[in-house]
Write an enzyme that holds these catalytic residues in place. Sequence first.
Site, PDB file in Angstrom:
ATOM      1  CE  LYS A 123      -3.703   5.146  -1.368  1.00 47.91           C
ATOM      2  NZ  LYS A 123      -4.789   5.438  -2.305  1.00 47.91           N
ATOM      3  CE1 TYR A 180      -3.853   2.244   0.828  1.00 42.75           C
ATOM      4  CE2 TYR A 180      -2.619   3.265   2.596  1.00 42.75           C
ATOM      5  CZ  TYR A 180      -3.735   3.087   1.786  1.00 42.75           C
ATOM      6  OH  TYR A 180      -4.802   4.163   1.681  1.00 42.75           O
TER       7      TYR A 180
HETATM    8  P1  NAI Z   1     -13.369   2.487   0.876  1.00 42.02           P
HETATM    9  O1  NAI Z   1     -12.602   1.104   1.047  1.00 42.02           O
HETATM   10  O2  NAI Z   1     -14.309   2.675   1.764  1.00 42.02           O
HETATM   11  O3  NAI Z   1     -13.686   2.923  -0.537  1.00 42.02           O
HETATM   12  C1  NAI Z   1     -13.051   2.544  -1.684  1.00 42.02           C
HETATM   13  C2  NAI Z   1     -13.923   2.391  -2.811  1.00 42.02           C
HETATM   14  O4  NAI Z   1     -13.085   1.939  -3.996  1.00 42.02           O
HETATM   15  C3  NAI Z   1     -14.786   1.299  -2.874  1.00 42.02           C
HETATM   16  O5  NAI Z   1     -16.055   1.830  -3.066  1.00 42.02           O
HETATM   17  C4  NAI Z   1     -14.482   0.330  -3.726  1.00 42.02           C
HETATM   18  O6  NAI Z   1     -15.599  -0.528  -4.198  1.00 42.02           O
HETATM   19  C5  NAI Z   1     -13.536   1.044  -4.673  1.00 42.02           C
HETATM   20  N1  NAI Z   1     -12.790  -0.002  -5.509  1.00 42.02           N
HETATM   21  C6  NAI Z   1     -11.964  -0.993  -5.045  1.00 42.02           C
HETATM   22  N2  NAI Z   1     -11.319  -1.348  -5.979  1.00 42.02           N
HETATM   23  C7  NAI Z   1     -11.656  -0.798  -7.165  1.00 42.02           C
HETATM   24  C8  NAI Z   1     -11.584  -1.160  -8.490  1.00 42.02           C
HETATM   25  N3  NAI Z   1     -10.684  -1.975  -9.052  1.00 42.02           N
HETATM   26  N4  NAI Z   1     -12.029  -0.254  -9.597  1.00 42.02           N
HETATM   27  C9  NAI Z   1     -12.856   0.830  -9.218  1.00 42.02           C
HETATM   28  N5  NAI Z   1     -13.391   0.890  -7.713  1.00 42.02           N
HETATM   29  C10 NAI Z   1     -12.600   0.269  -6.639  1.00 42.02           C
HETATM   30  O7  NAI Z   1     -12.027   3.274   1.135  1.00 42.02           O
HETATM   31  P2  NAI Z   1     -11.774   4.930   1.584  1.00 42.02           P
HETATM   32  O8  NAI Z   1     -11.398   5.009   3.092  1.00 42.02           O
HETATM   33  O9  NAI Z   1     -12.908   5.745   1.388  1.00 42.02           O
HETATM   34  O10 NAI Z   1     -10.706   5.177   0.722  1.00 42.02           O
HETATM   35  C11 NAI Z   1     -10.695   5.866  -0.644  1.00 42.02           C
HETATM   36  C12 NAI Z   1      -9.183   6.350  -0.892  1.00 42.02           C
HETATM   37  O11 NAI Z   1      -8.614   7.208   0.058  1.00 42.02           O
HETATM   38  C13 NAI Z   1      -8.355   5.214  -1.234  1.00 42.02           C
HETATM   39  O12 NAI Z   1      -7.356   5.416  -2.317  1.00 42.02           O
HETATM   40  C14 NAI Z   1      -7.403   5.037   0.150  1.00 42.02           C
HETATM   41  O13 NAI Z   1      -6.356   4.305   0.124  1.00 42.02           O
HETATM   42  C15 NAI Z   1      -7.152   6.478   0.484  1.00 42.02           C
HETATM   43  N6  NAI Z   1      -6.917   6.647   1.967  1.00 42.02           N
HETATM   44  C16 NAI Z   1      -7.835   6.294   2.749  1.00 42.02           C
HETATM   45  C17 NAI Z   1      -7.313   6.670   4.235  1.00 42.02           C
HETATM   46  C18 NAI Z   1      -8.266   6.392   5.327  1.00 42.02           C
HETATM   47  O14 NAI Z   1      -7.786   6.435   6.508  1.00 42.02           O
HETATM   48  N7  NAI Z   1      -9.524   5.595   5.152  1.00 42.02           N
HETATM   49  C19 NAI Z   1      -6.278   7.251   4.493  1.00 42.02           C
HETATM   50  C20 NAI Z   1      -5.393   7.647   3.198  1.00 42.02           C
HETATM   51  C21 NAI Z   1      -5.893   7.330   2.102  1.00 42.02           C
END
Ligand code: NAI
Length: 244
Positions: free
Chosen positions: A156, A152
Amino acid sequence: MLDFTNKVVIVTGSARGIGRSLAEEFARCGAKIVITDLDQAMCEQVAREISPNAIGVKANVTAGADIDALMQATLDAFGRIDVVVNNAGITRDTLMIRMDEKDWDMVLDINLKGAFLVTKAAARIMMKQRSGRIVNISSIVGLSGNAGQANYSASKAGLIGLTKSSAKELCSRGITVNAVAPGFIETEMTHTLPEAVRKSFLERVLVSRPGTPKDVASAVLFLASDEAAYITGQVLAVDGGLTV
Ligand code: NAI
């Protein structure tokens, strides 16, 4: 309030979590929104819930054909693409010595190659328009690394390299590319973290609370706005001071 009236915005991975919150905030500021994620019915449902000016289009960001169809569906519905947020992402956490090659590949494919493919397809359209905004959702662990997240963190960190390189390639065509690096944000992704890991993160947050998807959205909307025209190739941490 930032004004996105008549701007067309694609947010990948927007069926839930940070992506959904981004889509809601863009819609609140007047944008036309494309909800895109892995499940068509879910994309359509979220689009209905968010705005009459939203459509849902299933796209797996690792599949070139899906991305081409996503761009075409956006042009068919709204005629242009002003903003793309590369938000789709996953974790497959474990210590590096136990990490399967398939978990390495999967995380790099979705988090990094997916953003490359979407950026490439959107940039072709934005270059013709001679304007556009791309915002990549990185993470503070892309800056600092994190035990248990070699795949991861690498994805990133790679996104930061992609952000800076594409900023240099696209700026002469009126396109800016920036990254946001969230810290600890309350979503389904972080709900699965062990309590000890949550605690150790939160102890270091100067603002003394976990972040919310809306905190991330405020930074993303700014970087996607007309007001951020003189900012490109930058990484903005949204982490409540965690990395200070
Ligand atoms: P989440 O798991 O709630 O949502 C991620 C979304 O991406 C889901 O709806 C999923 O279905 C979709 N997804 C996964 N694989 C996919 C693919 N191959 N094609 C299209 N869509 C796909 O995650 P969250 O927390 O909302 O994270 C969103 C972004 O923020 C991610 O890139 C994550 O790495 C980043 N992030 C999140 C943090 C956190 O603390 N929650 C911290 C730093 C970054």
